[in-house]
Each structure stands twice: as C-alpha cells, then as structure tokens.
Design a protein around this motif. Sequence first.
Motif, PDB file in Angstrom:
ATOM      1  N   ASP A  55     186.971  13.294 -16.760  1.00 45.05           N
ATOM      2  CA  ASP A  55     187.412  12.205 -17.468  1.00 45.05           C
ATOM      3  C   ASP A  55     188.477  12.062 -18.204  1.00 45.05           C
ATOM      4  OD1 ASP A  55     187.302   9.721 -18.556  1.00 45.05           O
ATOM      5  OD2 ASP A  55     185.755  10.302 -20.131  1.00 45.05           O
ATOM      6  N   VAL A  56     189.465  12.194 -17.277  1.00 44.30           N
ATOM      7  CA  VAL A  56     191.015  12.220 -17.639  1.00 44.30           C
ATOM      8  C   VAL A  56     191.516  11.029 -18.485  1.00 44.30           C
ATOM      9  CG1 VAL A  56     193.409  12.671 -16.821  1.00 44.30           C
ATOM     10  CG2 VAL A  56     191.554  14.125 -16.024  1.00 44.30           C
ATOM     11  N   VAL A  57     191.137   9.822 -17.835  1.00 40.83           N
ATOM     12  CA  VAL A  57     191.307   8.732 -18.302  1.00 40.83           C
ATOM     13  C   VAL A  57     190.661   8.545 -19.615  1.00 40.83           C
ATOM     14  CG1 VAL A  57     190.969   6.147 -18.085  1.00 40.83           C
ATOM     15  CG2 VAL A  57     191.526   7.604 -16.101  1.00 40.83           C
ATOM     16  N   GLY A  58     189.532   8.763 -19.674  1.00 37.73           N
ATOM     17  CA  GLY A  58     188.859   9.098 -21.106  1.00 37.73           C
ATOM     18  C   GLY A  58     189.863   9.749 -22.148  1.00 37.73           C
ATOM     19  N   HIS A  59     190.325  10.994 -21.824  1.00 39.87           N
ATOM     20  CA  HIS A  59     190.950  11.548 -22.706  1.00 39.87           C
ATOM     21  C   HIS A  59     192.396  10.868 -23.071  1.00 39.87           C
ATOM     22  CE1 HIS A  59     188.889  15.260 -21.470  1.00 39.87           C
ATOM     23  NE2 HIS A  59     188.778  15.658 -22.423  1.00 39.87           N
ATOM     24  N   ALA A  60     193.036  10.249 -22.034  1.00 46.72           N
ATOM     25  CA  ALA A  60     194.282   9.324 -22.266  1.00 46.72           C
ATOM     26  C   ALA A  60     193.746   8.102 -23.384  1.00 46.72           C
ATOM     27  CB  ALA A  60     194.465   8.644 -21.027  1.00 46.72           C
ATOM     28  N   ASP A  61     192.602   7.587 -23.163  1.00 49.86           N
ATOM     29  CA  ASP A  61     191.944   6.600 -24.213  1.00 49.86           C
ATOM     30  C   ASP A  61     191.926   7.167 -25.681  1.00 49.86           C
ATOM     31  OD1 ASP A  61     192.397   4.761 -22.327  1.00 49.86           O
ATOM     32  OD2 ASP A  61     190.030   4.691 -21.708  1.00 49.86           O
TER      33      ASP A  61
END
Length: 374
Positions: A227-233
């Motif tokens: 969940d790299v996108v989740g970390h960005a969020d």
Amino acid sequence: MKLRGIELRRIGIPLVGPFRTSFGTQNDRDVLLLKAVTDDAEGWGECVAMAEPSYSPEVLASETAVLKDWFLPTLAGERGQAALGAHGAHAVTQLLHPFKGHRMAKAALEMAILDAELRAEGRSFGRELGGVRETVPSGVSVGIFDTIPQLLDVVGGYLAEGYVRIKLKIEPGWDIEPVRAVRERFGDDLLLQVDANTAYTLRDARHLAKLDDFDLLLIEQPLEEEDVVGHADLAKIVKTPICLDESIVSAQTAAAAIRLEACSIINIKPGRVGGYLESVKIHDLAQAHGLAVWCGGMLETGIGRAANMALASLPGFTLPGDVSASSRFFHTDITEPFVLEDGHIRVPTGPGLGVTPIPEILEEFTTSVEFIEL
C-alpha cells in the motif's frame, strides 16, 4: 576469482529474551550462513530470512531450496564462472536477475562472495561500499510488552547502556499510551521513533495522527507493504515523518515511493532489497532526492552485523540505525562481540567483513552443514 563451492550452515542461537512485534514473538534465531570458498580466500554471508512467513514471504526453507536448486547451479555454469572471474560479486545480481524474488538468498550469496573477494584483495567492506565513518551511532529496537512499567524499565536500561535512539514496536492497542509514557518519563530530548510493521490501515489515519503530539523522528511502515499509495495519503494527514521498510525491496520501488511522496525517510535492510550493492543504490537515490536513510536490523549475528556497520558508515545514513551491540540479542555471538562505546559501535576495518566466526562457538550452535561443490 574461481568459486569452488558454497557451504550452507544452519545455526540456532537463543535470544537474551523474547522479542515481540506486531507479527509475532521470537525466542531464538534460526540462521542460514553461507561460506564461499574460492581459490584465494573464504567469505561469509548471512541469510536474514525467518523460519515462518510473518515479516516476509521468504523463509529459511524456501531460500535454502532456491540456493541449492537454482542459484548455485547458475553460478557453477560456464557463463556464471566466467562472469564471477571477470566481475566478482558485482556479477551476482545480473546472473540471478532472471529468477524472481528470493532477495534474501541473493543478498546472502552476494555477501559471501564479496567477503571472499575483498579478503583476497585486502580491502574492507566499508571501503568497498563507500563508507566514510569509523563509528556509527547505535539505536535499539524495543519490542512489545505486557505492561507499560515493564516497557519503561527496559527503555531505561538501554538508555543507561548508552543507546542514542529508542525505537518502540507498536500495534493497535499498544501505541499512544506506551509512547506517551516513554516521552513523559525520559523527556523531549530523547530520540524516539515507532515501528508498526504493517499493523494498521489507512482507516487508522486519525488515530495515528495522535502520535504527532510526541515529536517522533518517524513512524515506520504503518500500512501494508503493497500500500504505497496509502502511505502517500497518510503522509498528507499525519505530521510525523513516514518511513518505509517492508515496501522498499529495490532501488526501483524506492524511486516509485519517492515519486509518490509516500515517505520522507527509508529504512534500508540489505537482505530485504537483495544485497549490499543494491543498498548502496538506494542510498545514492535517497541522497539525490534529499531523503534520510538509516540501516535496519534483522537480529543478525556478528556476520550480518559487521556488514550492516559498513553500510551504515556511508554519508547518507544520517539517522541512528538498529545497529545495536551483540549483547542486545545474544548472550554469545558467533564472532567477537560488537560493543557499545559512548553510544556508537566501531566499524570493522579488516579485510572483507573484518570478522570471522569463532570455530568452537560456531560448532556449538550448528544444527546442520552441507558443502556444495561448484
């Protein structure tokens, strides 16, 4: 350099006490060691895979099998031996590139061959990787406990020993209050960070934002590794810097995380990313983009610990890593123990890793050994 064979040695070492994280509790360390035998020298590598697929899908059984069935036959072939003769350990990554995953086995094999190569040439690991420091600051990773008073006693003991940074393992139900208690007991000047080992989801963002009150260095890997996108969020919601660990398995994934602004700090674990040479690439990439890096630990023996010290001596490692003294995890290490000196640990300067296993101790902990001639 002619590679004659690889010894695969399993050892079992009890830990000084249980080490509990969000993915389980360890009471001992089951380790796969590799010894590369060449015409000119012998070198050591350590596979950091665990016995069960909790931290990583790679386990000791799978890494042993892929080494024996695929990696070593590839190096033994005519093309493999020619590449090793021309380029040494730097050829390992390219030779094994067709095989997907199994980075921990690749890292151990690269490490053993590089150690042998450098010992033959009289050069140190630190010099080869680009290290610039004689000592590195030492942090310590503190597991999860049943009670906060237990935690405070343990943290106080580590600070008395001289560790310059404390990392607390956290999970849902063991996060805000333990951090609050440590900060209140030991003050605002303590370098303090937390590690979730993927225990949360983005739905926990507002809860994780409560950690902003404690002026932490970072929160490490709060969400699942994919969940790299989740970390960005999440990075847009919390003020505490996000550090990625499990998500970073190569320089390529590091570049993607940086581009997405999913993290501002990277924990580099050589076994997780496929080796020390790939670790240097990630270090250089992070430096170019202004990100801090630090060296994580996987409960390594003195073999892996020596290589981690060398890596942590590179200029971009600006935060204290999990490069603790041998006594943090083991009553008896298989090499001469690494010791804490004024909050720092000395980087070995001898040829190769600069350390070797003590034969009688190695034999005491050995559970199996097999030599594969190439």
